[in-house]
Design a protein around this motif. Structure first.
Motif, PDB file in Angstrom:
ATOM      1  N   ALA A   1       1.017  -1.138   0.053  1.00  0.00           N
ATOM      2  CA  ALA A   1      -0.262   0.129   0.058  1.00  0.00           C
ATOM      3  C   ALA A   1       0.689   1.239  -0.181  1.00  0.00           C
ATOM      4  N   GLU A   2       2.207   1.326   0.698  1.00  0.00           N
ATOM      5  CA  GLU A   2       2.848   2.411   0.670  1.00  0.00           C
ATOM      6  C   GLU A   2       3.567   2.698  -0.637  1.00  0.00           C
ATOM      7  N   GLN A   3       3.668   1.496  -1.577  1.00  0.00           N
ATOM      8  CA  GLN A   3       4.476   1.673  -2.725  1.00  0.00           C
ATOM      9  C   GLN A   3       3.560   2.125  -3.930  1.00  0.00           C
ATOM     10  N   GLY A   4       2.400   2.203  -3.675  1.00  0.00           N
ATOM     11  CA  GLY A   4       1.534   2.680  -4.893  1.00  0.00           C
ATOM     12  C   GLY A   4       1.659   4.271  -5.343  1.00  0.00           C
TER      13      GLY A   4
ATOM     14  N   PHE B   1       2.134   3.770 -10.821  1.00  0.00           N
ATOM     15  CA  PHE B   1       1.588   2.486 -11.602  1.00  0.00           C
ATOM     16  C   PHE B   1       0.438   1.964 -11.094  1.00  0.00           C
ATOM     17  N   GLY B   2      -0.286   2.528 -10.167  1.00  0.00           N
ATOM     18  CA  GLY B   2      -1.323   2.022  -9.265  1.00  0.00           C
ATOM     19  C   GLY B   2      -0.857   1.419  -8.083  1.00  0.00           C
ATOM     20  N   ARG B   3      -1.791   0.826  -7.577  1.00  0.00           N
ATOM     21  CA  ARG B   3      -1.695   0.204  -6.100  1.00  0.00           C
ATOM     22  C   ARG B   3      -1.419  -1.298  -6.457  1.00  0.00           C
ATOM     23  N   PRO B   4      -0.041  -1.707  -6.033  1.00  0.00           N
ATOM     24  CA  PRO B   4       0.094  -3.108  -6.303  1.00  0.00           C
ATOM     25  C   PRO B   4      -0.598  -3.979  -5.377  1.00  0.00           C
ATOM     26  N   GLY B   5      -0.792  -5.328  -5.763  1.00  0.00           N
ATOM     27  CA  GLY B   5      -1.460  -6.378  -4.873  1.00  0.00           C
ATOM     28  C   GLY B   5      -0.694  -7.687  -4.835  1.00  0.00           C
ATOM     29  N   LEU B   6      -1.369  -8.463  -4.194  1.00  0.00           N
ATOM     30  CA  LEU B   6      -1.098  -9.702  -4.040  1.00  0.00           C
ATOM     31  C   LEU B   6      -1.420 -10.791  -5.045  1.00  0.00           C
ATOM     32  N   LEU B   7      -0.875 -11.699  -5.498  1.00  0.00           N
ATOM     33  CA  LEU B   7      -1.335 -12.651  -6.550  1.00  0.00           C
ATOM     34  C   LEU B   7      -2.381 -13.532  -6.131  1.00  0.00           C
TER      35      LEU B   7
ATOM     36  N   LEU C   1       2.480  -7.131 -13.438  1.00  0.00           N
ATOM     37  CA  LEU C   1       3.174  -5.949 -14.131  1.00  0.00           C
ATOM     38  C   LEU C   1       3.138  -4.731 -13.187  1.00  0.00           C
ATOM     39  N   VAL C   2       1.699  -4.595 -12.620  1.00  0.00           N
ATOM     40  CA  VAL C   2       2.044  -3.414 -11.663  1.00  0.00           C
ATOM     41  C   VAL C   2       2.850  -3.978 -10.314  1.00  0.00           C
ATOM     42  N   SER C   3       2.795  -5.214  -9.821  1.00  0.00           N
ATOM     43  CA  SER C   3       3.658  -5.455  -9.001  1.00  0.00           C
ATOM     44  C   SER C   3       5.199  -5.365  -9.255  1.00  0.00           C
ATOM     45  N   LEU C   4       5.542  -5.705 -10.400  1.00  0.00           N
ATOM     46  CA  LEU C   4       6.821  -5.566 -10.839  1.00  0.00           C
ATOM     47  C   LEU C   4       7.088  -4.105 -10.810  1.00  0.00           C
ATOM     48  N   LEU C   5       6.556  -3.390 -11.514  1.00  0.00           N
ATOM     49  CA  LEU C   5       6.986  -2.079 -11.884  1.00  0.00           C
ATOM     50  C   LEU C   5       6.959  -1.111 -10.496  1.00  0.00           C
TER      51      LEU C   5
END
Length: 361
Positions: free
Chosen positions: A96-99, A102-108, A235-239
């Motif tokens: 949540a802090e890394q959003g 690229f948007g907010r990353p999530g867990l697969l 992709l969002v997680s990696l970016l």
């Protein structure tokens, strides 16, 4: 511990259900039922019997490897509920802090839960959880086998959960169990491509970037193993976590479908994050239609600003309308570096009066 008689009854029940599924499947395949109402009733019975069969097989498997009956959390239980909950709470807070751009990353794993649906959330909540992974109890996880979602979705979530247990539990204490957990997906005939993909999801959620991407690019995987939501999360997680080169590699080889505007914008972000400014600009130009031309171009400029690439946009060969929109974008931008790019633009085009006015502001 479950006695041998009860284990035998479970195995016998599973066998009878399997035979019933075979009979119902044969009736359906050979069209021995002629009326539409009869066919509909047959399909319902086949679906329900199949769900109960998978549920019974899962219970039997959990019993045979020693996971059931479920034990209270402690040294006699291989399921450290509190530890897993704390780990995933920390993961979600960190993401949540890394959003950002690229948007907010999530867990697969959250995608895997979404593939099962709201029934899984309800099962977890009824058992005292918050509705998110990890499950608050083994019972709440097994109950998901009764949901109407496809069997592979449910099996994949259990496989992911078992990867967590295998990672957490020391092999000198739980060696036999860990060995059994690893065999679970094969025992339930989950396709090898989905087994590998689930392992890759687990690795990505645990920040083993290189190995995760290598597995997701394996030729063994089928295109339909991954949904559009899976591609976006990957992709969002990696970016968002500093892996733009891997995001580009994934995008070029796996070639996620660009079905929605957000997919197009995400692909532009991948290119911009890797410094491929000209390619990103040419791509967005090729995707612009009369309806969303201005919107996509504005998105390109905004994303370039967020990634600190606006100075490179100055080097592009812009059309008259593109240049006009670029100037409007820079004039309304609040960031200092964007104003510096506007100043450079004025100077490059010998618009000295406007450059002096901007500099005085």
């Amino acid at each position: 511990e479950v006695d041998g008689g009860s284990r035998g009854q479970l195995a016998s029940l599973a066998g009878q259900l399997a035979q019933l599924v075979t009979v119902l499947s044969t009736l359906s395949a050979e069209s021995l039922v002629t009326s539409s109402a009869g066919l509909e009733e047959l399909e319902i019975r086949l679906s329900v019997t199949g769900l109960v069969l998978l549920y019974t097989q899962a219970i039997s498997w959990f019993v045979n490897v020693g996971l059931l009956p479920e034990q209270p959390e402690g040294p006699n239980s291989p399921f450290p509920v509190s530890l897993l909950e704390a780990q995933y709470r920390e993961k979600r807070l960190r993401l949540a802090e890394q959003g950002g751009a690229f948007g907010r990353p999530g867990l697969l794993v959250d995608n895997l839960c979404e593939d099962i649906g709201d029934e899984l959330v309800s099962n977890f909540q009824r058992a005292g959880g918050n509705g998110s992974y990890p499950p608050p109890s083994l019972h709440s996880l097994i109950t998901s086998f009764l949901s109407e979602s496809p069997a592979p979705a449910k099996l994949r979530l259990v496989q992911y959960f078992f990867l967590d247990l295998a990672h957490i539990n020391p092999p000198d204490t739980w060696g036999d169990l860990v060995e059994s957990l690893i065999k679970f997906p094969s025992a339930f005939s989950l396709p090898p491509s989905l087994i590998k993909l689930t392992q890759a999801f687990w690795l990505l959620d645990h920040e083993d970037w290189e190995e995760a991407v290598a597995m997701m690019l394996d030729p063994l995987l089928q295109d339909d193993d991954l949904t559009a939501a899976h591609h976006r999360t990957i992709l969002v997680s990696l970016l968002s976590q500093g892996q733009p080169a891997l995001a580009l590699k994934y995008s070029r080889i796996r070639r996620p479908p660009l079905a929605q505007p957000e997919d197009v914008q995400l692909h532009i972000s991948v290119l911009l994050a890797n410094g491929a400014i000209q390619e990103a600009f040419t791509f967005q130009r090729s995707r612009r239609g009369s309806a969303n031309s201005s919107s996509l171009l504005s998105s390109f400029y905004r994303r370039a600003e967020e990634l600190g690439k606006l100075d490179s946009v100055l080097q592009l060969s812009l059309g008259a309308s593109e240049e006009r929109e670029f100037v409007i974008f820079l004039q309304t931008a609040a960031r200092q570096d964007s104003q510096e790019v506007l100043l450079m633009y004025y100077l490059q085009r010998a618009r000295f009066t406007e450059a002096m006015q901007l500099n005085q502001q």
